[in-house]
Design an enzyme around this catalytic site. Structure first.
Site, PDB file in Angstrom:
ATOM      1  N   SER A 165       0.818  -1.215   0.000  1.00  0.00           N
ATOM      2  CA  SER A 165       0.000   0.000   0.000  1.00  0.00           C
ATOM      3  C   SER A 165       0.850   1.262   0.000  1.00  0.00           C
ATOM      4  CB  SER A 165      -0.934   0.009   1.222  1.00  0.00           C
ATOM      5  OG  SER A 165      -0.162  -0.007   2.413  1.00  0.00           O
ATOM      6  N   GLY A 166       2.177   1.110   0.165  1.00  0.00           N
ATOM      7  CA  GLY A 166       3.038   2.285   0.194  1.00  0.00           C
ATOM      8  C   GLY A 166       3.407   2.753  -1.199  1.00  0.00           C
ATOM      9  N   PHE A 167       4.237   3.786  -1.255  1.00  0.00           N
ATOM     10  CA  PHE A 167       4.613   4.344  -2.558  1.00  0.00           C
ATOM     11  C   PHE A 167       5.473   3.361  -3.360  1.00  0.00           C
ATOM     12  CE2 PHE A 167       4.156   8.953  -0.915  1.00  0.00           C
ATOM     13  CZ  PHE A 167       2.811   8.959  -1.276  1.00  0.00           C
ATOM     14  N   CYS A 205      17.564   5.067  -2.843  1.00  0.00           N
ATOM     15  CA  CYS A 205      17.338   6.012  -3.948  1.00  0.00           C
ATOM     16  C   CYS A 205      18.448   7.059  -4.056  1.00  0.00           C
ATOM     17  CB  CYS A 205      15.972   6.671  -3.804  1.00  0.00           C
ATOM     18  SG  CYS A 205      15.573   7.141  -2.130  1.00  0.00           S
ATOM     19  N   ASN A 237      12.856   8.332  -7.914  1.00  0.00           N
ATOM     20  CA  ASN A 237      13.183   7.597  -6.683  1.00  0.00           C
ATOM     21  C   ASN A 237      12.314   6.369  -6.464  1.00  0.00           C
ATOM     22  OD1 ASN A 237      11.342   9.937  -6.229  1.00  0.00           O
ATOM     23  ND2 ASN A 237      11.000   8.898  -4.279  1.00  0.00           N
TER      24      ASN A 237
HETATM   25  N1  LIG Z   1       9.838   6.034  -1.198  1.00  0.00           N
HETATM   26  C1  LIG Z   1      11.030   5.942  -1.791  1.00  0.00           C
HETATM   27  O1  LIG Z   1      11.420   6.803  -2.591  1.00  0.00           O
HETATM   28  C2  LIG Z   1      11.935   4.779  -1.513  1.00  0.00           C
HETATM   29  C3  LIG Z   1      13.076   4.617  -2.304  1.00  0.00           C
HETATM   30  C4  LIG Z   1      13.964   3.561  -2.028  1.00  0.00           C
HETATM   31  C5  LIG Z   1      13.696   2.698  -0.998  1.00  0.00           C
HETATM   32  N2  LIG Z   1      12.593   2.901  -0.226  1.00  0.00           N
HETATM   33  C6  LIG Z   1      12.373   1.987   0.889  1.00  0.00           C
HETATM   34  O2  LIG Z   1      11.250   1.176   0.599  1.00  0.00           O
HETATM   35  C7  LIG Z   1      10.544   0.908   1.809  1.00  0.00           C
HETATM   36  C8  LIG Z   1       9.097   1.371   1.619  1.00  0.00           C
HETATM   37  O3  LIG Z   1       9.100   2.767   1.370  1.00  0.00           O
HETATM   38  P1  LIG Z   1       7.758   3.548   1.032  1.00  0.00           P
HETATM   39  O4  LIG Z   1       8.177   4.922   0.702  1.00  0.00           O
HETATM   40  O5  LIG Z   1       6.935   2.786   0.062  1.00  0.00           O
HETATM   41  O6  LIG Z   1       7.033   3.521   2.459  1.00  0.00           O
HETATM   42  P2  LIG Z   1       5.474   3.681   2.765  1.00  0.00           P
HETATM   43  O7  LIG Z   1       4.826   4.431   1.666  1.00  0.00           O
HETATM   44  O8  LIG Z   1       5.401   4.228   4.137  1.00  0.00           O
HETATM   45  O9  LIG Z   1       4.932   2.185   2.758  1.00  0.00           O
HETATM   46  C9  LIG Z   1       5.263   1.242   3.767  1.00  0.00           C
HETATM   47  C10 LIG Z   1       4.480  -0.033   3.534  1.00  0.00           C
HETATM   48  O10 LIG Z   1       4.875  -0.998   4.510  1.00  0.00           O
HETATM   49  C11 LIG Z   1       3.704  -1.507   5.187  1.00  0.00           C
HETATM   50  N3  LIG Z   1       4.126  -1.793   6.558  1.00  0.00           N
HETATM   51  C12 LIG Z   1       4.504  -0.905   7.520  1.00  0.00           C
HETATM   52  N4  LIG Z   1       4.881  -1.543   8.641  1.00  0.00           N
HETATM   53  C13 LIG Z   1       4.738  -2.870   8.379  1.00  0.00           C
HETATM   54  C14 LIG Z   1       4.963  -4.042   9.137  1.00  0.00           C
HETATM   55  N5  LIG Z   1       5.415  -3.985  10.413  1.00  0.00           N
HETATM   56  N6  LIG Z   1       4.724  -5.244   8.560  1.00  0.00           N
HETATM   57  C15 LIG Z   1       4.259  -5.338   7.289  1.00  0.00           C
HETATM   58  N7  LIG Z   1       4.016  -4.253   6.518  1.00  0.00           N
HETATM   59  C16 LIG Z   1       4.263  -3.028   7.058  1.00  0.00           C
HETATM   60  C17 LIG Z   1       2.680  -0.405   5.037  1.00  0.00           C
HETATM   61  O11 LIG Z   1       1.349  -0.900   5.036  1.00  0.00           O
HETATM   62  P3  LIG Z   1       0.525  -1.287   6.337  1.00  0.00           P
HETATM   63  O12 LIG Z   1       1.051  -0.398   7.432  1.00  0.00           O
HETATM   64  O13 LIG Z   1      -0.900  -1.030   5.967  1.00  0.00           O
HETATM   65  O14 LIG Z   1       0.821  -2.731   6.566  1.00  0.00           O
HETATM   66  C18 LIG Z   1       2.989   0.127   3.653  1.00  0.00           C
HETATM   67  O15 LIG Z   1       2.373  -0.690   2.666  1.00  0.00           O
HETATM   68  C19 LIG Z   1      11.282   1.668   2.923  1.00  0.00           C
HETATM   69  O16 LIG Z   1      12.160   0.811   3.592  1.00  0.00           O
HETATM   70  C20 LIG Z   1      12.041   2.734   2.166  1.00  0.00           C
HETATM   71  O17 LIG Z   1      13.211   3.153   2.825  1.00  0.00           O
HETATM   72  C21 LIG Z   1      11.697   3.898  -0.481  1.00  0.00           C
END
Ligand SMILES: NC(=O)c1ccc[n+]([C@@H]2O[C@H](COP(=O)([O-])OP(=O)(O)OC[C@H]3O[C@@H](n4cnc5c(N)ncnc54)[C@H](OP(=O)(O)O)[C@@H]3O)[C@@H](O)[C@H]2O)c1
Length: 357
Positions: free
Chosen positions: A24-26, A159, A321
């Protein structure tokens, strides 16, 4: 370009099944988009605790009409490949469970990107299963695709680190970073903070900003230094865009460097790379790399200019990113690990014109 080997996943079966934890996250949303259009993968589960039972399209509008519904991460079924796009700390806590569920785990978080427990002690709050650090392979395919074939756990590069490493890697390989001073300034969009964001990410607070954050001590510095083999002075700014990371790297080399040396280094590394485009000067509006030109795509743009009078090389590198900096890179790495065409599911171009990416 197709990589060779396949590890434990049976890629000769009809489709390779894939699930996403944190869908559900980005980053998870981009994984859903990419895997839904991928010729080799079949989506199995997409987890979210908050949205369990709801359709993925209810959270990610471009996926409206897709049948898939979110499930609970505790209800994972066996699958060939599990992508995990969860906050830092979750994958390291659940890695045994994830490996029980899948032959290949591709993690988008920072949990397995660094080599040693000591690095996690220094840059993060330690590591809860340091014994698995050896098992994981870092993934920035342009730099280490040879490590990915047959991997059990893949740690997709961060990223800001991806933008920076892609900008500087040819200089490192050519020895131009040896003894050089390197200063890196990265500008990032708001989607880097995740869908949850926080007070500083609200539209009112974020709109219009050029806001320094992590002026020193950014965690990606560890990843960058690990792969470039040199120390960098790294600073980040949050700027007014949704997608994108743009790295400006000032390199002060230890000895004379010519334009020919630089072109030789960059062309040598990137001429055959499907997802890196050199963009250095020329004419038109988009003369140097910028995130808008790669928004929504798995491409990186890299360019440079030699400032001979100041004995400085200024390098630019731009990515999206949430694609090249996370979901796209993870899919690219899985393609390599499984022996698919490297570009499978990732060849699309972006949009032009667009607003703030
Ligand atoms: N955004 C970027 O540009 C980017 C780039 C490179 C890497 N990343 C990495 O990718 C990861 C996700 O980033 P994001 O930006 O997509 O974050 P986000 O939008 O906050 O999404 C996080 C996701 O993880 C789930 N989640 C949270 N806690 C959880 C748990 N304890 N068990 C299972 N699911 C859980 C959330 O859904 P629910 O809480 O509903 O379960 C949500 O689907 C991070 O580690 C981030 O550092 C992000």
């Amino acid at each position: 370009m197709a990589a060779t080997p396949t590890g434990d996943v049976d890629v000769d079966s009809e489709a390779v099944s894939a699930s996403i934890v944190g869908a559900s996250g980005f980053a998870g949303g981009e994984l859903l988009r990419l895997l839904a259009g991928h010729p080799e993968f079949e989506l199995s589960q997409a987890t979210s605790r908050e949205y369990a039972g709801k359709s993925v399209g209810s959270v990610h509008p471009p996926l409206r009409g897709t049948d898939l519904r979110f499930s609970q991460p505790g209800d994972l079924e066996s699958v060939d490949v599990l992508f995990t796009a969860t906050p830092h700390g979750v994958t390291m806590e659940h890695i045994d469970e994830y490996q029980d569920a899948a032959e290949l785990v591709v993690d988008l978080s920072a949990d397995f990107r660094l080599d040693t427990e000591a690095q996690y002690d220094e840059w993060y709050d330690g590591h809860s299963c340091p014994g698995k650090l050896d098992v994981a392979q870092y993934a920035l395919p342009e730099v280490n695709r040879e490590n990915l074939a047959g991997a059990d756990v893949i740690a997709s590069g961060g990223c800001n680190a991806t933008a920076t490493i892609l900008g500087l890697y040819p200089l490192a390989e050519a020895g131009i970073l040896d003894g050089a001073d390197v200063v890196v300034d990265v500008k990032v969009g708001s989607s880097e903070g995740g869908a949850g964001g926080g007070a500083a990410s609200s539209h009112a607070e974020r709109s219009g900003v050029v806001r320094p954050y992590a002026p020193t001590g950014h965690r990606h510095e560890a990843e960058i230094e690990q792969w470039l083999g040199t120390s960098v002075s790294f600073t980040c700014h949050a700027v007014d865009m949704v997608r994108g990371a743009s790295a400006t790297c000032h390199v002060f080399p230890d000895g004379p460097v010519s334009n020919g040396d630089l072109w030789g280094a960059y062309r040598g590394e990137y001429d055959d790379e499907p997802f890196v485009r050199m963009q250095a000067g020329g004419s038109g509006t988009y003369r140097y790399p910028e995130p808008k030109a790669v928004a929504g795509t798995n491409h990186a743009e890299v360019g440079f200019e030699l400032d001979a009078s100041n004995e400085r090389i200024v390098v630019f590198s731009a990515i999206d990113n949430v694609v090249k900096g996370s979901a796209g890179q993870a899919v690219h790495a899985a393609n390599v690990a499984l022996g698919f065409e490297e570009t499978a599911g990732l060849e699309f171009a972006g949009l032009h014109p667009v607003g703030s990416p």
